[in-house]
Each structure stands twice: as C-alpha cells, then as structure tokens.
Design a protein around this motif. Structure first.
Motif, PDB file in Angstrom:
ATOM      1  N   TYR A  94      37.315  48.174  39.608  1.00  0.00           N
ATOM      2  CA  TYR A  94      37.954  47.694  38.583  1.00  0.00           C
ATOM      3  C   TYR A  94      40.114  48.477  39.314  1.00  0.00           C
ATOM      4  O   TYR A  94      40.321  47.999  38.909  1.00  0.00           O
ATOM      5  N   ASP A  95      39.527  49.764  39.314  1.00  0.00           N
ATOM      6  CA  ASP A  95      40.507  50.390  39.739  1.00  0.00           C
ATOM      7  C   ASP A  95      41.000  50.039  41.334  1.00  0.00           C
ATOM      8  O   ASP A  95      42.834  49.946  41.198  1.00  0.00           O
ATOM      9  N   ARG A  96      40.211  49.928  41.956  1.00  0.00           N
ATOM     10  CA  ARG A  96      41.074  48.880  43.014  1.00  0.00           C
ATOM     11  C   ARG A  96      42.358  47.062  43.304  1.00  0.00           C
ATOM     12  O   ARG A  96      43.299  46.764  43.340  1.00  0.00           O
ATOM     13  N   TYR A  97      41.842  46.803  42.309  1.00  0.00           N
ATOM     14  CA  TYR A  97      42.326  45.341  41.167  1.00  0.00           C
ATOM     15  C   TYR A  97      43.105  46.065  40.465  1.00  0.00           C
ATOM     16  O   TYR A  97      44.579  45.401  40.583  1.00  0.00           O
ATOM     17  N   MET A  98      43.082  46.907  39.883  1.00  0.00           N
ATOM     18  CA  MET A  98      44.713  47.703  38.756  1.00  0.00           C
ATOM     19  C   MET A  98      45.754  48.246  39.875  1.00  0.00           C
ATOM     20  O   MET A  98      46.083  47.609  40.011  1.00  0.00           O
ATOM     21  N   ALA A  99      45.666  48.869  41.065  1.00  0.00           N
ATOM     22  CA  ALA A  99      46.237  48.920  42.420  1.00  0.00           C
ATOM     23  C   ALA A  99      47.272  47.573  43.114  1.00  0.00           C
ATOM     24  O   ALA A  99      47.964  47.896  43.678  1.00  0.00           O
ATOM     25  N   ILE A 100      46.373  47.070  43.012  1.00  0.00           N
ATOM     26  CA  ILE A 100      47.004  45.480  43.968  1.00  0.00           C
ATOM     27  C   ILE A 100      47.184  44.563  43.269  1.00  0.00           C
ATOM     28  O   ILE A 100      48.185  44.607  43.465  1.00  0.00           O
ATOM     29  N   GLY A 101      45.734  44.114  41.837  1.00  0.00           N
ATOM     30  CA  GLY A 101      46.877  43.250  40.810  1.00  0.00           C
ATOM     31  C   GLY A 101      48.315  43.814  39.493  1.00  0.00           C
ATOM     32  O   GLY A 101      49.082  42.675  39.953  1.00  0.00           O
ATOM     33  N   SER A 102      48.168  44.882  40.054  1.00  0.00           N
ATOM     34  CA  SER A 102      49.272  45.267  38.500  1.00  0.00           C
ATOM     35  C   SER A 102      49.708  47.124  39.287  1.00  0.00           C
ATOM     36  O   SER A 102      49.702  48.029  38.042  1.00  0.00           O
ATOM     37  N   PRO A 103      50.138  47.263  39.919  1.00  0.00           N
ATOM     38  CA  PRO A 103      51.168  48.425  40.689  1.00  0.00           C
ATOM     39  C   PRO A 103      52.085  48.781  40.134  1.00  0.00           C
ATOM     40  O   PRO A 103      51.953  49.866  40.093  1.00  0.00           O
ATOM     41  N   LEU A 104      52.627  48.096  39.853  1.00  0.00           N
ATOM     42  CA  LEU A 104      53.642  48.727  38.016  1.00  0.00           C
ATOM     43  C   LEU A 104      53.136  49.481  37.378  1.00  0.00           C
ATOM     44  O   LEU A 104      54.212  50.590  36.653  1.00  0.00           O
ATOM     45  N   GLN A 105      52.047  49.003  36.553  1.00  0.00           N
ATOM     46  CA  GLN A 105      51.264  49.054  35.633  1.00  0.00           C
ATOM     47  C   GLN A 105      50.536  50.235  35.570  1.00  0.00           C
ATOM     48  O   GLN A 105      49.369  51.354  34.516  1.00  0.00           O
ATOM     49  N   TYR A 106      49.800  50.513  37.655  1.00  0.00           N
ATOM     50  CA  TYR A 106      49.062  50.702  37.507  1.00  0.00           C
ATOM     51  C   TYR A 106      48.606  52.466  36.687  1.00  0.00           C
ATOM     52  O   TYR A 106      47.335  52.653  36.141  1.00  0.00           O
ATOM     53  N   SER A 107      50.010  53.348  36.871  1.00  0.00           N
ATOM     54  CA  SER A 107      49.653  54.604  36.708  1.00  0.00           C
ATOM     55  C   SER A 107      48.873  54.656  35.517  1.00  0.00           C
ATOM     56  O   SER A 107      48.693  55.766  34.369  1.00  0.00           O
ATOM     57  N   ALA A 108      50.476  53.980  34.018  1.00  0.00           N
ATOM     58  CA  ALA A 108      49.971  54.044  32.553  1.00  0.00           C
ATOM     59  C   ALA A 108      48.238  53.205  32.647  1.00  0.00           C
ATOM     60  O   ALA A 108      47.881  53.850  30.915  1.00  0.00           O
ATOM     61  N   ILE A 109      48.144  52.471  33.522  1.00  0.00           N
ATOM     62  CA  ILE A 109      46.476  51.632  33.199  1.00  0.00           C
ATOM     63  C   ILE A 109      45.335  52.951  32.986  1.00  0.00           C
ATOM     64  O   ILE A 109      44.676  53.336  32.388  1.00  0.00           O
ATOM     65  N   MET A 110      45.873  53.470  34.909  1.00  0.00           N
ATOM     66  CA  MET A 110      44.350  53.944  35.004  1.00  0.00           C
ATOM     67  C   MET A 110      44.714  55.629  34.986  1.00  0.00           C
ATOM     68  O   MET A 110      44.514  56.696  35.665  1.00  0.00           O
ATOM     69  N   ALA A 111      44.809  56.565  33.076  1.00  0.00           N
ATOM     70  CA  ALA A 111      45.573  56.897  33.234  1.00  0.00           C
ATOM     71  C   ALA A 111      44.116  58.370  33.117  1.00  0.00           C
ATOM     72  O   ALA A 111      42.966  57.778  32.813  1.00  0.00           O
ATOM     73  N   PRO A 112      44.075  59.507  33.622  1.00  0.00           N
ATOM     74  CA  PRO A 112      43.203  60.742  33.888  1.00  0.00           C
ATOM     75  C   PRO A 112      42.294  59.921  32.593  1.00  0.00           C
ATOM     76  O   PRO A 112      40.720  60.433  32.416  1.00  0.00           O
ATOM     77  N   GLY A 113      41.996  59.589  31.590  1.00  0.00           N
ATOM     78  CA  GLY A 113      41.376  59.738  29.994  1.00  0.00           C
ATOM     79  C   GLY A 113      40.905  58.696  30.622  1.00  0.00           C
ATOM     80  O   GLY A 113      39.267  58.890  29.551  1.00  0.00           O
ATOM     81  N   LEU A 114      40.943  57.191  31.012  1.00  0.00           N
ATOM     82  CA  LEU A 114      40.341  56.196  30.908  1.00  0.00           C
ATOM     83  C   LEU A 114      39.445  56.317  32.459  1.00  0.00           C
ATOM     84  O   LEU A 114      38.650  56.351  32.532  1.00  0.00           O
ATOM     85  N   CYS A 115      40.486  56.996  33.569  1.00  0.00           N
ATOM     86  CA  CYS A 115      38.682  57.067  33.997  1.00  0.00           C
ATOM     87  C   CYS A 115      38.057  58.195  34.523  1.00  0.00           C
ATOM     88  O   CYS A 115      36.992  58.145  34.142  1.00  0.00           O
ATOM     89  N   GLY A 116      37.611  59.411  33.141  1.00  0.00           N
ATOM     90  CA  GLY A 116      37.234  60.233  33.448  1.00  0.00           C
ATOM     91  C   GLY A 116      35.995  59.643  31.807  1.00  0.00           C
ATOM     92  O   GLY A 116      34.712  59.996  32.404  1.00  0.00           O
ATOM     93  N   LYS A 117      36.639  58.717  31.534  1.00  0.00           N
ATOM     94  CA  LYS A 117      35.493  58.167  29.817  1.00  0.00           C
ATOM     95  C   LYS A 117      34.542  56.841  31.116  1.00  0.00           C
ATOM     96  O   LYS A 117      33.006  56.437  30.836  1.00  0.00           O
ATOM     97  N   MET A 118      35.382  56.627  32.472  1.00  0.00           N
ATOM     98  CA  MET A 118      34.759  56.017  32.802  1.00  0.00           C
ATOM     99  C   MET A 118      33.606  56.138  33.854  1.00  0.00           C
ATOM    100  O   MET A 118      32.503  55.607  33.576  1.00  0.00           O
TER     101      MET A 118
END
Length: 314
Positions: free
Chosen positions: A123-147
C-alpha cells in the motif's frame, strides 16, 4: 518420559521431532551451514534496523516498515534456528509439550504479522507511485504506526487462537512430529480428539490473514501497474518499477513457499518437500530480505557510506 498416565489414557508430555535429516554425516555438514546462516541473519537484520534508526535520511515510511520486517525476521529465525542447531547433536530430538506450544506460538505470530506488514508495504509503494504529491500527508507517522501495530495485533490474535485450539486437544498416542519444528499441520494429526475446530480456525486464519493480505498486495500492484503505464517517460516508469522490485521479490519468495507448503495435499513425499520449503521460508528468507532490500537500494548504500564516513572521522 514422554507419556503420563491419565485415567484410561496416556497423555503426551513430550514430542519427538524427526529433524531435517537422520543421517549423522549430513547433520555434521548442515550444522556449520545453518549456524552461519543464523548468525548472518541476526547481524544483517540488526544492522539494517540500526542503520535505519541512526540515519535521518531513512526516516520515511518505507524504511520504517522495513525495520519492522527485519525485527519479525529476527524473531522468526530465533524461534527455530537455535533449537534446530542443538538438535543436530541429539539422537532423540525431544521437545516438551510447553516448549512445542511456545515455539509454535512465536512462529504463528510472526507469520501472519509478516503477511500484514508486506500488505502495508505494498500500500505504501502504491501511495508513493500513485499519489506522490499527497504521499507525505497520507503516509504520516501516525498511520504507519497504526499499520505496524495492526500487523502485530493481527499476528498475535491469529497465533493465540491457533495455539490454544491446537494444544488444548487431547494427545494420547503417537508423539512423533515429522518436521524440524512444531508446526500445526504436523501436530493436529497426532491428536486423539476431534480436531475439526482447530482445522476450521487454521482455515479461517489462512483465508482472512493470508489471502486477505495477498489480495491487498495484488490490488496495490494492480493500481501500481496502472500508474506506471500512465507515466509517459521511459526513465520515469523504470524508476517507479525499481521502487517496487525489492518488495515484489520479497512477496513472491514468501508467498510462493508458504502457499506451496500449506496448500498442497500431504503424502510422505510432500512431507520431505515441505521440510525443504519450510527451511526456505523460516531460515533462508530472513537472511534474503535484508539483502533484497539493500543490494539494489541506492538510499541504503548512501546511508551506509555516511555511517562509515562518520565512524572513520571519529
């Protein structure tokens, strides 16, 4: 004593593991090989965790997940390898009922946790390639920790339900496990009580966690492929594909071996094949993962150079 009398039945207090091989000469060859593999697994995975922790350039979601993958690989390998190595020198590879249950609990925790973590990484790789501009906002440390927490909790609950359902069954007769570690498909047939509930829980965990995470991975890669096809420049699409290549290799190796072990119908011949494939996914993959992610990764190579530079400057 491997049996204890209990009313009209004898209850098993000890299991016997068949091990990888009963040939003494082969065991003497295998021992140093597996010892080196285990030590290198520990060094590489610990090294990768430390490198990701100390280098601020690597404080991004991909490497956060990777450090946890390394941690899972260390636990996975350590739950099996030390015991297997000591068993090479034993004529009778005995393991107590409690030790067997404990070993299986750790293995069954790490397996589903790794499945879920590989899905999170996809999912992280998809976000990095599919939504590079929103990537940092979407894959915030809080979400990564929850995952990561979700992967660990899923693994723990899967393991708890599997271990309790299997080891509360009644074992009264044969106590030989045709494997080199305690694994459910080899333990359940030894039970004297009805294993239907255990088998159903195993099937449920396989479908929900195993195939569920595989579905997320395949779906993510479907979207990744669609995103790559939209990239007009050849260089851009090659770079995007390169970002996923390591993860794709790790997923293929892990799912390829585990599915072939747990989905194939059992016979004496497949038991031997299962042992070889099990060696691959519980011992070889934990040593390959840090290699797969490091060798083709420019950022990790750069981080390593910076660390060596800093160390030599001291």
């Amino acid at each position: 004593r491997s049996m204890e009398w209990n009313g009209n039945y004898s209850s098993v207090t000890m299991f016997l593991l068949l091990g990888l091989s009963d040939e003494k000469e082969l065991q003497l060859i295998l021992f140093p090989i597996f010892l080196v593999i285990y030590l290198v697994t520990l060094i590489w995975n610990l090294g990768l965790i430390l490198l990701i922790r100390v280098d601020s350039h690597l404080h991004i979601p991909m490497y956060f997940f990777l450090s946890f993958l390394s941690f899972i690989d260390i636990c996975y390998s350590s739950s099996i390898s030390p015991r297997m190595l000591s068993d090479f020198f034993e004529d009778e590879k005995r393991i107590s009922f409690i030790a067997c249950a404990t070993q299986y609990f750790v293995v069954a925790w790490m397996g589903p946790a790794e499945c879920c973590l590989l899905a999170a990484m996809a999912y992280d790789r998809y976000m990095a390639i599919g939504s590079p501009l929103q990537y940092s906002a979407i894959m915030a440390p809080g979400l990564c920790g929850k995952m990561v927490a979700g992967a660990c909790v899923s693994g723990f609950l899967s393991s708890l339900s599997l271990t309790v359902s299997c080891f509360q069954l009644y074992y009264c007769g044969p106590n030989v496990i045709q494997h080199f570690f305690c694994d459910l498909p080899q333990i359940i047939p030894l039970s004297c009580s009805n294993p239907f509930i255990s088998q159903m829980i195993l099937l449920l965990v396989a479908i929900v966690v195993g195939f569920g995470s595989l579905f997320v991975i395949l779906l993510s890669y479907g979207f990744i492929a669609a995103s790559i096809l939209k990239i007009s420049s050849g260089k851009g699409s090659a770079k995007a594909f390169n970002t996923c290549a390591s993860h794709l290799a790790a997923v293929t190796l892990y799912y390829g071996t585990t599915l072939s072990v747990y989905l194939c119908p059992k016979s004496n011949q497949t038991m031997k094949q299962d042992k070889v494939l099990s060696v691959f996914y519980v011992i070889i993959i934990p040593i390959l993962n840090p290699l797969i992610y490091s060798l083709r990764n420019k950022e990790i190579k750069e981080a390593l150079k910076r660390l060596i530079k800093r160390a030599t400057a001291l």
